[in-house]
Design an enzyme around this catalytic site. Structure first.
Site, mmCIF file in Angstrom:
data_model
loop_
_atom_site.group_PDB
_atom_site.id
_atom_site.type_symbol
_atom_site.label_atom_id
_atom_site.label_comp_id
_atom_site.label_asym_id
_atom_site.label_seq_id
_atom_site.Cartn_x
_atom_site.Cartn_y
_atom_site.Cartn_z
ATOM 1 C CB SER A 1 96.770 -41.811 -7.256
ATOM 2 O OG SER A 1 97.256 -41.113 -6.052
ATOM 3 C CG ASP B 1 96.975 -40.667 -1.907
ATOM 4 O OD1 ASP B 1 97.130 -41.724 -1.121
ATOM 5 O OD2 ASP B 1 97.511 -40.610 -3.022
ATOM 6 C CG ASP C 1 97.105 -44.902 -3.874
ATOM 7 O OD1 ASP C 1 97.090 -43.738 -3.749
ATOM 8 O OD2 ASP C 1 98.280 -45.367 -4.513
ATOM 9 C CG ASP D 1 100.574 -43.437 -3.029
ATOM 10 O OD1 ASP D 1 99.669 -42.340 -2.733
ATOM 11 O OD2 ASP D 1 100.904 -43.780 -4.215
#
Length: 571
Positions: free
Chosen positions: A146, A298, A300, A302
């Site tokens: 993340s 961010d 990734d 999400d």
């Protein structure tokens, strides 16, 4: 000392490759503190799966710690789905080694006779969540850390509903993993069981996202919305521009210096939209282009951060609670307009998020449901309540999930929802910021603040543990001169009314969280982060806002109150 040294020496055996042997021997010979850091514990699962620094050792992300997880999951899948064709889908982000780790994970699954689908290139986490159900898999794995620093990587596990692991599967799988030795990992892949996916899954996801967030706005309203976007060197560059184009938003400016995926995240101190500095370049470009919105995600894809024009025409960053409240308001308002709200509908949020979510939701006559921190718990609410209809929900940490076709926070659909809201408000001569103030006037002015104290390494972990014990054993009697009226302890599952001494049970899974409520509605929550070496304090204060002309004054008063609370608590 002997315990971690003994664990390290096990990594000098033939179970591990020669490069690993050499790296461990170098740590032993150097008598470095890194040796203890690498082996003093086994890396565990937190609120967002397993995350850690990459390197050799049981407390690091590497081929063997991931391999052991994957072997345990393989064994578990065989035991709980004995008569099914076993399938898993794997995706990865932009981080160092993510692609290599993804293929190593696929090797172990295939070695255990499990069909492994793998995305050919980096993709956002929400697509992985979607693809689990789309492909009929029992499990999904996302290789990502993340928004953690570049030296981190991680391993998120999704189950057949598309949500991350929750009880009882999580504890059963952890037990299965803990029962294994590293020598039990089967790395002998069966290539015929590894299939690289084409773009059909991604196309299906994008189509579903546009269908899910479509309020039939005039094309002109969409074209008039000026958007600046940054992927912060992460995965969402592969989806957000496509999604906005498909939905009719053509006035899009990309921060080109941050559009190329890069595991070093060279232009930001932290690729975390929770941090104001992360959107600096997006705000700069948005000012040059006179954009209505500046948006960033961010690595990734999400979480999302948003800056909107305030009453002075300046771009102001919204926090996660504010964006969540605005998106929820818009969903509820559009459903109210279309007379489609039903008693079976519900909105979800988490115990550390703003109380305004409950106030707002119940004002629309809709059920509000609350979970522990982490979207896996919101996904579980959906799974556990099949007779109810999920509308949307979020948490303060900049995550939101629109509808249930994805079972995790999804910056892609959240961005599309924000754009729909902003475009419609602009067409009516209003703005996102003005609407937020209108919500405060109608439902109460709630202001939140997050304090994250970083405590790294073994000493840091002990400090965090000691702080939680202190807060539990010696709770504050007053916060900013207000008597503490209620204490919720999610570790003991008991809520205690301080004045009446009455207690009641908390009907949520146990978690190391403490929440204090004062007589005037101030709320302070404390919890160790499940994904980072931090202890977090969530502060919520509130007041009445009668008119827009009072906004700045009340906002300043609430900010001062938050500062006093921080001083009171020594944070």
């Amino acid at each position: 000392m002997s315990n971690f040294l003994d664990k390290a020496k096990e990594w000098l055996t033939g179970t591990f490759d020669k490069t690993t042997n050499k790296n461990v021997q170098d740590l032993i010979d150097s008598k470095s503190e890194l040796l203890e850091e690498s082996f003093f514990q086994d890396l565990g699962f937190g609120t967002g799966g397993m995350r850690g620094i990459m390197g050799v050792g049981t407390n690091r992300i590497n081929k063997y710690t991931l391999g052991k997880n994957t072997q345990g999951i393989s064994n578990y899948m065989k035991s709980v789905f004995p008569d099914e064709k076993l399938k898993v889908v794997i995706a990865f982000d932009c981080r160092y080694n993510s692609k290599e780790f993804a293929y190593q994970v696929a090797d172990v699954f295939s070695a255990n006779g499990i069909q492994a689908y793998i995305f050919p290139e980096l993709r956002p986490t929400p697509i992985l969540s979607y693809s689990v159900r789309h492909l009929g898999c029992q499990c999904g794995i996302m290789l990502t850390a993340s928004h953690n620093p570049p030296e981190y990587n991680g391993y998120k596990v999704y189950w057949k509903d598309g949500g991350q692991l929750v009880p009882p599967q999580d504890l059963e799988i952890i037990s299965e993993i803990n029962a294994l030795n590293f020598s039990d990992i089967n790395f002998d892949s069966q290539s015929d069981l590894i299939e690289v996916l084409n773009d059909s899954v991604e196309k299906a996801y994008l189509k579903k996202a546009v269908e899910n967030v479509n309020f039939n706005l005039p094309a002109e309203s969409k074209k008039n919305l000026n958007i600046t976007f940054t992927s912060l060197h992460g995965t969402s560059i592969t989806t957000v521009p496509q999604l906005l184009e498909k939905a009719g938003y053509s006035n899009l400016n990309l921060v080109s210096s941050q559009s190329e995926p890069d595991p070093e995240f060279p232009t930001v101190k932290s690729p975390n939209p929770e941090e104001p500095e992360a959107l600096e370049l997006a705000i700069k470009l948005a000012n040059e282009k006179q954009s209505d919105l500046a948006i960033g995600t961010d690595p990734d894809g999400d979480r999302l951060g948003i800056a909107v024009r305030n009453r002075k025409g300046e771009l102001a960053l919204l926090n996660g609670n504010q964006t969540m409240v605005l998106m929820t308001w818009y969903l509820l308002e559009k459903m109210k307009e279309s007379h489609s709200l039903k008693e079976s509908h519900f909105i979800a949020s988490t115990i550390v998020s703003t109380p305004l979510m409950r106030v707002l939701t119940e004002a629309y006559g809709v059920k509000y449901m609350e979970s522990l921190t982490g979207f896996k718990w919101i996904a579980k609410l959906i799974q556990d309540n099949p007779t109810l209809d999920y509308i949307g929900g979020g948490e303060e940490s900049f995550g939101y999930m629109v509808g249930d076709f994805v079972r995790d926070k999804d910056a892609n659909t959240a961005i599309l929802l924000v754009c729909e809201m902003a475009a419609e408000l602009k067409s009516k001569g209003s703005s996102v910021y003005e609407q937020l103030i209108d919500i405060y006037i109608e439902h109460g002015f709630f202001k939140e603040h997050l304090v994250s104290l970083v405590k790294r390494g073994m000493e840091g972990a002990q400090e965090i543990k000691a702080k939680m014990i202190e807060l539990r054993n010696n709770p504050p009697k007053e916060i900013d001169g207000e008597e503490v009226a209620l204490i919720e302890d999610y570790q003991t599952s008991i809520a205690k009314n301080i004045q009446s001494h009455e207690t009641h049970n908390i009907n949520l899974p146990k978690s190391n969280v403490l929440i204090y409520y004062t007589e005037n509605g101030t709320k302070v929550a404390a919890r160790p982060s499940g994904t980072e070496p931090k202890i977090k304090f969530y502060i919520s204060v509130n007041s009445t806002l009668k008119t827009k002309s009072d906004f700045e004054e009340i906002d300043s008063e609430l900010s001062s109150k938050i500062e006093r609370i921080k001083a009171d608590l020594g944070i």
